[in-house]
Design an enzyme around this catalytic site. Structure first.
Site, PDB file in Angstrom:
ATOM      1  N   GLU A   1       0.781  -1.240   0.000  1.00 57.62           N
ATOM      2  CA  GLU A   1       0.000   0.000   0.000  1.00 57.62           C
ATOM      3  C   GLU A   1       0.814   1.293   0.000  1.00 57.62           C
ATOM      4  O   GLU A   1       0.326   2.318   0.483  1.00 57.62           O
ATOM      5  CB  GLU A   1      -0.919  -0.002   1.224  1.00 57.62           C
ATOM      6  CG  GLU A   1      -0.193   0.120   2.589  1.00 57.62           C
ATOM      7  CD  GLU A   1       0.085  -1.204   3.257  1.00 57.62           C
ATOM      8  OE1 GLU A   1       0.149  -2.227   2.558  1.00 57.62           O
ATOM      9  OE2 GLU A   1       0.262  -1.226   4.489  1.00 57.62           O
TER      10      GLU A   1
ATOM     11  N   GLU B   1      -6.107  -2.283  -0.324  1.00 55.53           N
ATOM     12  CA  GLU B   1      -4.914  -1.425  -0.388  1.00 55.53           C
ATOM     13  C   GLU B   1      -5.282   0.055  -0.323  1.00 55.53           C
ATOM     14  O   GLU B   1      -4.563   0.858   0.266  1.00 55.53           O
ATOM     15  CB  GLU B   1      -4.109  -1.711  -1.663  1.00 55.53           C
ATOM     16  CG  GLU B   1      -3.617  -3.146  -1.796  1.00 55.53           C
ATOM     17  CD  GLU B   1      -2.778  -3.614  -0.619  1.00 55.53           C
ATOM     18  OE1 GLU B   1      -2.106  -2.792   0.013  1.00 55.53           O
ATOM     19  OE2 GLU B   1      -2.820  -4.822  -0.314  1.00 55.53           O
TER      20      GLU B   1
HETATM   21 ZN   LIG Z   1      -2.944  -4.781   4.003  1.00 52.65          ZN
END
Ligand SMILES: [Zn+2]
Length: 395
Positions: free
Chosen positions: A294, A328
């Site tokens: 992320e 994400e």
């Molecule tokens: Zn995660």
């Protein structure tokens, strides 16, 4: 990062018991970690020049420091980096006071005199490795779509403790700072980082790419990706949205691009805090690591988790892409905008990411119904006998 949803949901029920006491509120001094708390980084300016043929890189960095109590040494993280030179407030340190503790991944710079409280500047030059595995800066070999030509590209993976393989830094989540990255890449490459490109300067056969400065964030959320890449883009309000993939594959990101616009709007409303960066990239990597990461403003995915080929991919692939994107993108707020103080609370990060991913895509939600409706229209137009689309069994 997205790995084990079941593990984290299981952990949630084990940990949340009525007889448990609540954690104490955040206190920087008492946050666990190996780094002393007297000195904190405020802003990094990092320049990385990869030598792609040699799988090495050369780096320089300047770090604005806030010294909270007088110190006689600076202690930060570094791993598999050779330090070529160091200076504090423009004065070079001799080689001997620079020590690397490999076991604890620490770099200690003994100072000739006491560093007083207030603002100071640390400058370092260093060299490092471009790794084969997805740790720190790594390379990904692949065959170009269509031509089959062998190529390589570069990418980074820093969570949890591998930013220190890319540049010396205070590599613990509580040491938030702003980061400004500059790099040098071949002229025909696209370079991507957390923030948009601020300027490009043509060099002999290469170009220097300077990215804008990030908001204050943890070091593990930095990202750098570069290669012969293509992109498709759109816009959602003030946010530029892009899907980036190796040449010839960007169009397979069309579904992810459309979906990320929907999810961004949903989260902007849900969290009540608009996504704060000017752009959000979804980047497909043809190898190096599985799952997705992320990084703020530049999420990386193993390409099969992001790209959808209408000719060959299944409807289930679409659902998986939706869920991974939702997970994400939830981290852009929960994890990135607000970060756990220490890794023992990573489960909160991941648990919430997974919960939001499911909430955003759960059957019955407006978004899921809209997606089903679109699929129903597509399927009915493709196949007349198939009128009904059953709800997916796994989300
Ligand atoms: Zn995660």
């Amino acid at each position: 990062m997205r790995k084990g949803i079941l593990f984290f949901s299981g952990l949630f029920f084990i940990i949340v018991r009525p007889d448990m006491k609540a954690e104490k509120p955040f206190n920087f001094e008492q946050t666990p970690g190996k780094l002393p708390k007297e000195v904190v980084p405020v802003e990094y300016s990092v320049r990385i020049v990869p030598s792609i043929d040699k799988f090495t890189f050369h780096g320089t960095e300047t770090v604005k420091l806030s010294v909270r109590r007088p110190v006689h040494q600076l202690v930060l993280n570094a791993l598999e980096l050779e330090i070529a030179g160091a200076s504090v407030d423009g004065k070079a340190l001799p080689d001997s006071p620079i020590k690397i503790d490999k076991k604890n991944e620490l770099l200690t710079l003994a100072l000739p005199s006491e560093l007083t409280t207030g603002e100071h500047t640390l400058a370092l030059s260093f060299t490092g490795k471009i790794n084969q595995q997805g740790q720190g800066l790594f390379y990904v070999p692949y065959h170009e779509h269509g031509s089959g030509t062998k190529k390589i590209m570069l990418a980074t993976q820093f969570e949890a403790t591998d930013a220190r393989r890319f540049f010396p830094c205070w590599d613990e989540p509580a040491f938030r700072a702003r980061f400004q990255l500059t790099t040098v890449v071949p002229e025909n490459w696209l370079a991507v980082s957390n923030m948009p490109i601020e300027s490009e300067t043509k060099l002999a056969d290469e170009k220097e790419v300077r990215f804008a400065t990030t908001p204050s964030m943890s070091s593990y959320l930095n990202v750098f990706v570069a290669g012969e890449l293509d992109l498709i883009e759109s816009r959602s309000g003030p946010t530029q949205l892009r899907v980036i993939a190796t040449k010839g594959k960007a169009e397979m990101g069309r579904y992810a691009l459309e979906t990320s616009a929907q999810i961004l709007q949903y989260y902007n409303n849900y969290f009540g805090v608009p996504y704060p960066l000017p752009k959000l990239d979804q980047i497909a990597l043809p190898g190096g690591f599985g799952g997705a990461m992320e990084n703020w403003g530049g999420i990386t995915y193993y390409e099969s988790a992001l790209l959808f080929d209408p000719k060959n991919s299944s409807a289930e692939t679409k659902q998986n892409i939706y869920e991974v994107l939702a997970h994400e993108m939830a981290h852009q707020w929960f994890g990135n905008l607000v970060t756990m103080a220490w890794w023992d609370n990573l489960w909160l990060n991941e648990g919430f990411g997974s919960w939001m991913g499911t909430k955003c895509t759960s059957p019955g939600s407006k978004r899921w119904k809209a997606m089903q409706d679109r699929q129903r229209i597509r399927f009915s137009s493709l196949s007349r006998p198939r009128r009904k689309l059953t709800a997916p069994s796994t989300i």
